[in-house]
Design an enzyme around this catalytic site. Structure first.
Site, PDB file in Angstrom:
ATOM      1  N   ALA A  16       0.836  -1.204   0.000  1.00 21.59           N
ATOM      2  CA  ALA A  16       0.000   0.000   0.000  1.00 21.59           C
ATOM      3  C   ALA A  16       0.876   1.260   0.000  1.00 21.59           C
ATOM      4  CB  ALA A  16      -0.905  -0.004   1.220  1.00 21.59           C
ATOM      5  N   TYR A  19       3.954   1.464  -1.089  1.00 24.02           N
ATOM      6  CA  TYR A  19       4.603   1.527  -2.396  1.00 24.02           C
ATOM      7  C   TYR A  19       3.644   2.164  -3.417  1.00 24.02           C
ATOM      8  CZ  TYR A  19       7.148   0.203  -6.601  1.00 24.02           C
ATOM      9  OH  TYR A  19       7.824   0.249  -7.793  1.00 24.02           O
ATOM     10  N   ASP A  20       2.391   1.697  -3.391  1.00 20.55           N
ATOM     11  CA  ASP A  20       1.385   2.232  -4.322  1.00 20.55           C
ATOM     12  C   ASP A  20       1.181   3.728  -4.109  1.00 20.55           C
ATOM     13  OD1 ASP A  20       1.062  -0.225  -5.399  1.00 20.55           O
ATOM     14  OD2 ASP A  20      -0.768  -0.713  -4.297  1.00 20.55           O
ATOM     15  N   GLU A  62      25.437 -23.700 -13.576  1.00 16.90           N
ATOM     16  CA  GLU A  62      24.287 -22.790 -13.480  1.00 16.90           C
ATOM     17  C   GLU A  62      23.021 -23.464 -13.991  1.00 16.90           C
ATOM     18  OE1 GLU A  62      25.248 -19.358 -15.855  1.00 16.90           O
ATOM     19  OE2 GLU A  62      27.334 -19.351 -15.204  1.00 16.90           O
ATOM     20  N   LYS A  75      20.010 -24.016 -16.197  1.00 18.10           N
ATOM     21  CA  LYS A  75      19.724 -23.537 -17.549  1.00 18.10           C
ATOM     22  C   LYS A  75      18.258 -23.126 -17.560  1.00 18.10           C
ATOM     23  CE  LYS A  75      20.406 -24.776 -22.386  1.00 18.10           C
ATOM     24  NZ  LYS A  75      19.119 -24.331 -22.883  1.00 18.10           N
ATOM     25  N   GLU A  79      18.255 -14.414 -19.361  1.00 14.81           N
ATOM     26  CA  GLU A  79      17.054 -15.108 -19.809  1.00 14.81           C
ATOM     27  C   GLU A  79      15.821 -14.445 -19.212  1.00 14.81           C
ATOM     28  OE1 GLU A  79      18.077 -17.505 -21.804  1.00 14.81           O
ATOM     29  OE2 GLU A  79      16.476 -18.993 -21.928  1.00 14.81           O
ATOM     30  N   LYS A 119      21.784 -31.181 -20.619  1.00 15.55           N
ATOM     31  CA  LYS A 119      20.323 -31.149 -20.593  1.00 15.55           C
ATOM     32  C   LYS A 119      19.761 -32.246 -19.686  1.00 15.55           C
ATOM     33  CE  LYS A 119      18.157 -28.980 -23.368  1.00 15.55           C
ATOM     34  NZ  LYS A 119      18.027 -28.659 -24.774  1.00 15.55           N
ATOM     35  N   CYS A 129     -26.020 -28.515  -7.769  1.00 14.99           N
ATOM     36  CA  CYS A 129     -25.265 -29.678  -8.257  1.00 14.99           C
ATOM     37  C   CYS A 129     -24.314 -30.173  -7.158  1.00 14.99           C
ATOM     38  CB  CYS A 129     -24.491 -29.298  -9.520  1.00 14.99           C
ATOM     39  SG  CYS A 129     -23.266 -30.516 -10.003  1.00 14.99           S
TER      40      CYS A 129
HETATM   41  S1  IVH Z   1      25.300 -18.993 -21.423  1.00 17.35           S
HETATM   42  C1  IVH Z   1      27.840 -18.165 -24.953  1.00 17.35           C
HETATM   43  N1  IVH Z   1      23.952 -19.542 -19.212  1.00 17.35           N
HETATM   44  O1  IVH Z   1      20.480 -21.476 -23.175  1.00 17.35           O
HETATM   45  C2  IVH Z   1      27.031 -18.677 -23.836  1.00 17.35           C
HETATM   46  N2  IVH Z   1      22.815 -19.683 -21.306  1.00 17.35           N
HETATM   47  O2  IVH Z   1      21.021 -23.377 -25.335  1.00 17.35           O
HETATM   48  C3  IVH Z   1      25.631 -18.327 -24.012  1.00 17.35           C
HETATM   49  N3  IVH Z   1      20.447 -20.265 -21.114  1.00 17.35           N
HETATM   50  O3  IVH Z   1      20.863 -19.116 -25.748  1.00 17.35           O
HETATM   51  C4  IVH Z   1      24.704 -18.804 -23.065  1.00 17.35           C
HETATM   52  N4  IVH Z   1      20.382 -20.402 -18.916  1.00 17.35           N
HETATM   53  O4  IVH Z   1      19.250 -18.572 -23.839  1.00 17.35           O
HETATM   54  C5  IVH Z   1      23.917 -19.455 -20.556  1.00 17.35           C
HETATM   55  N5  IVH Z   1      22.861 -19.956 -17.195  1.00 17.35           N
HETATM   56  C6  IVH Z   1      22.839 -19.864 -18.537  1.00 17.35           C
HETATM   57  C7  IVH Z   1      21.649 -20.097 -19.264  1.00 17.35           C
HETATM   58  C8  IVH Z   1      21.689 -20.006 -20.660  1.00 17.35           C
HETATM   59  C9  IVH Z   1      19.677 -20.491 -20.036  1.00 17.35           C
HETATM   60  C10 IVH Z   1      19.983 -20.324 -22.530  1.00 17.35           C
HETATM   61  C11 IVH Z   1      20.419 -19.170 -23.375  1.00 17.35           C
HETATM   62  C12 IVH Z   1      21.150 -19.772 -24.537  1.00 17.35           C
HETATM   63  C13 IVH Z   1      20.621 -21.172 -24.549  1.00 17.35           C
HETATM   64  C14 IVH Z   1      21.574 -22.118 -25.234  1.00 17.35           C
END
Ligand code: IVH
Length: 478
Positions: free
Chosen positions: A35, A37-38, A115, A117, A176, A316, A433
């Protein structure tokens, strides 16, 4: 208020709102109430309306989305946005390390980052003297689309960098944009109600939201961002990713908390197993883990192929889809009378979980997919979302399959069902129902309602079966 006073107040307001937004969206630790913040936000809008020439590009008011565009302009990446090579097994990780070591002249100890993905959309954000000036999609890696107006609406993308010391004249970060699982589910529910086509997954929903020519539509979608790198590490005083991530965080960027620094690839492998275990509990989708050599000197020495860097690899997760025989369709009656078709499957295992039921969404979706009872279907179980039937495998048909006939009467109370012209949802309109009543009690006693301890769906069902409750007020007579 004089113009000069307004200028001072606006500067203070913006700094204060920027700080609170950072605490809220990036640190996850709000210090003032919504609130309050608003109230500050309304004061800002009010003053900017009085002094329109004092509106700045980094003002939090600019996140609501400006005028629609006719088309996206091109955005040329100063350094190409590469892709990643994929691996699927631990053995391939050893090959990756072997390739890296063979190529490097030095034999110094290597360190890595592991990291999550993030399964979203890659974007580049350009900053000049700390101000966000341009944002773009990856496109073909060399030229993307200029989606600055849309990216401005993403709440945790800083419009202006936080600075203790001097800021780089130019900085391009990459990361991302994604939609959380919760917001994806809510968005699809809303679309189902408005008879709009559903998004297949959070990634498609994020992509669809970012590529809107009208930024107001993007602003209405709760997108988020995680930074994972910079185009040119020389722009910042960091020698490795180990230094870069805390630095990016101090500039105000959201850095994923599950990034791990590893002294060996064995440690990275351990993190992969860990991520695989917790991924379904995360509020965003990840489709694997990215492993990168941490040192920028090492990255530079290794270089890239035309497609991908040699210093990184994406490991993956195994597929989350499986085939199943759809032996029938059940029709569930919801709290508001909406009839939801659910596929009954011969039990099978997807990623370690036994699946017996899968969402079919609504009548149009069944028709669009061309499903029949007895079909072998492809089922996807992604994250903690309910498994769903993606499509039939017509090549597996035997001729014994039966058409799916949507019922004309409510499976609970036998009243005639009704589907309003132009809507996707079929409903039972009988307020008495029994199935609707039961769902209303479950909803009322559950998390969206009073959250009554001990009165979960199972117990509500038992009490209703025993005729101890029929409607919501009966709860209070127990
Ligand atoms: S590094 C040159 N780190 O995965 C390195 N990419 O399959 C570029 N992605 O196009 C990417 N998490 O969109 C990196 N922790 C992460 C990521 C990540 C998701 C995506 C990104 C990239 C794609 C490649």
């Amino acid at each position: 208020m004089t113009r000069q006073q307004a200028e001072l107040r606006l500067t203070a307001l913006r700094a204060e709102l920027q700080d609170h937004a950072h605490q809220y969206y990036v640190q996850d630790a709000p210090v003032i109430s919504d609130a309050e913040y608003d109230r500050l936000f309304r004061e800002l809008l009010c003053m900017e309306a009085q002094f329109p020439d004092l509106v700045t590009l980094d003002s939090p008011s600019q996140r609501v989305g400006g005028e629609p565009l006719a088309a996206f302009a091109e955005a040329i990446h100063t350094l190409p946005m590469l892709s990643l090579d994929n691996i699927f097994a631990a053995e391939e990780l050893a090959d990756f390390e072997e390739r890296v070591r063979r190529r490097l002249k030095s034999t110094a100890q290597l360190t890595w980052t592991a990291e999550p993905k993030i399964d979203g959309l890659a974007v580049e954000l350009r900053y000049e003297n700390g101000f966000f000036v341009e944002g773009s999609t990856r496109g073909n890696g060399f030229v993307g689309e200029n989606i600055t107006a849309n990216l401005r609406t993403v709440r945790n993308i800083p419009l202006r960098l936080l600075a203790d010391g001097p800021l780089p004249e130019r900085l391009a970060v990459r990361g991302e944009v994604y939609l959380s699982k919760k917001d994806f589910a809510a968005l699809n529910q809303q679309r189902a109600g408005q008879d709009e086509p559903l998004f297949a997954n959070p990634r498609n929903a994020a992509a669809g939201s970012l590529r809107q020519l009208d930024p107001k539509i993007t602003a209405a979608r709760p997108l988020s961002f995680f930074v994972y790198g910079v185009a040119d590490p020389a722009a910042l005083p960091c020698a490795s990713l180990t230094e870069l991530f805390p630095h990016l965080r101090s500039l105000g960027f959201p850095v994923n908390p599950l990034i791990k620094f590893c002294r060996s690839l064995a440690e990275a492998e351990e993190h992969y197993r860990h991520l695989q275990q917790i991924r379904h509990g995360l509020d965003y989708e990840i489709d694997g883990m990215v492993i990168k050599a941490a040192s920028f000197a090492v990255q530079e020495e290794l270089g890239s192929t035309a497609r991908a860097p040699r210093w990184a690899v994406a490991w993956k997760f195994p597929a989350e889809e499986a085939e199943a025989v759809m032996s029938g369709v059940e029709y569930q009656v919801g709290r508001t009378g909406a009839i939801t078709p659910v596929a009954v499957l011969e039990p099978m295992n997807i990623g370690g979980v036994v699946v017996r039921r899968a969402a079919l969404h609504n009548q149009d979706e069944i028709q669009r997919k061309g499903l029949m009872i007895g079909d072998t279907v492809l089922v996807r179980r992604a994250g903690d979302v309910i498994p769903e039937v993606i499509r039939p495998l017509p090549e597996r048909r035997t001729g014994q399959e039966q058409p799916i006939v949507f019922p004309k009467e409510c499976p609970s109370c036998n009243n005639a069902l009704h589907r309003p012209e132009g809507e996707a949802v079929t409903r039972c309109r009988n307020p008495r129902c029994p199935a609707q009543r039961l769902q209303r009690i479950i909803w009322f006693a559950g998390k969206s309602g009073l959250d009554i301890e001990g009165l979960g769906p199972k117990n509500v069902e038992k009490l209703a079966e025993a005729k101890l409750i029929e409607d919501i007020p009966d709860i209070f007579c127990l």
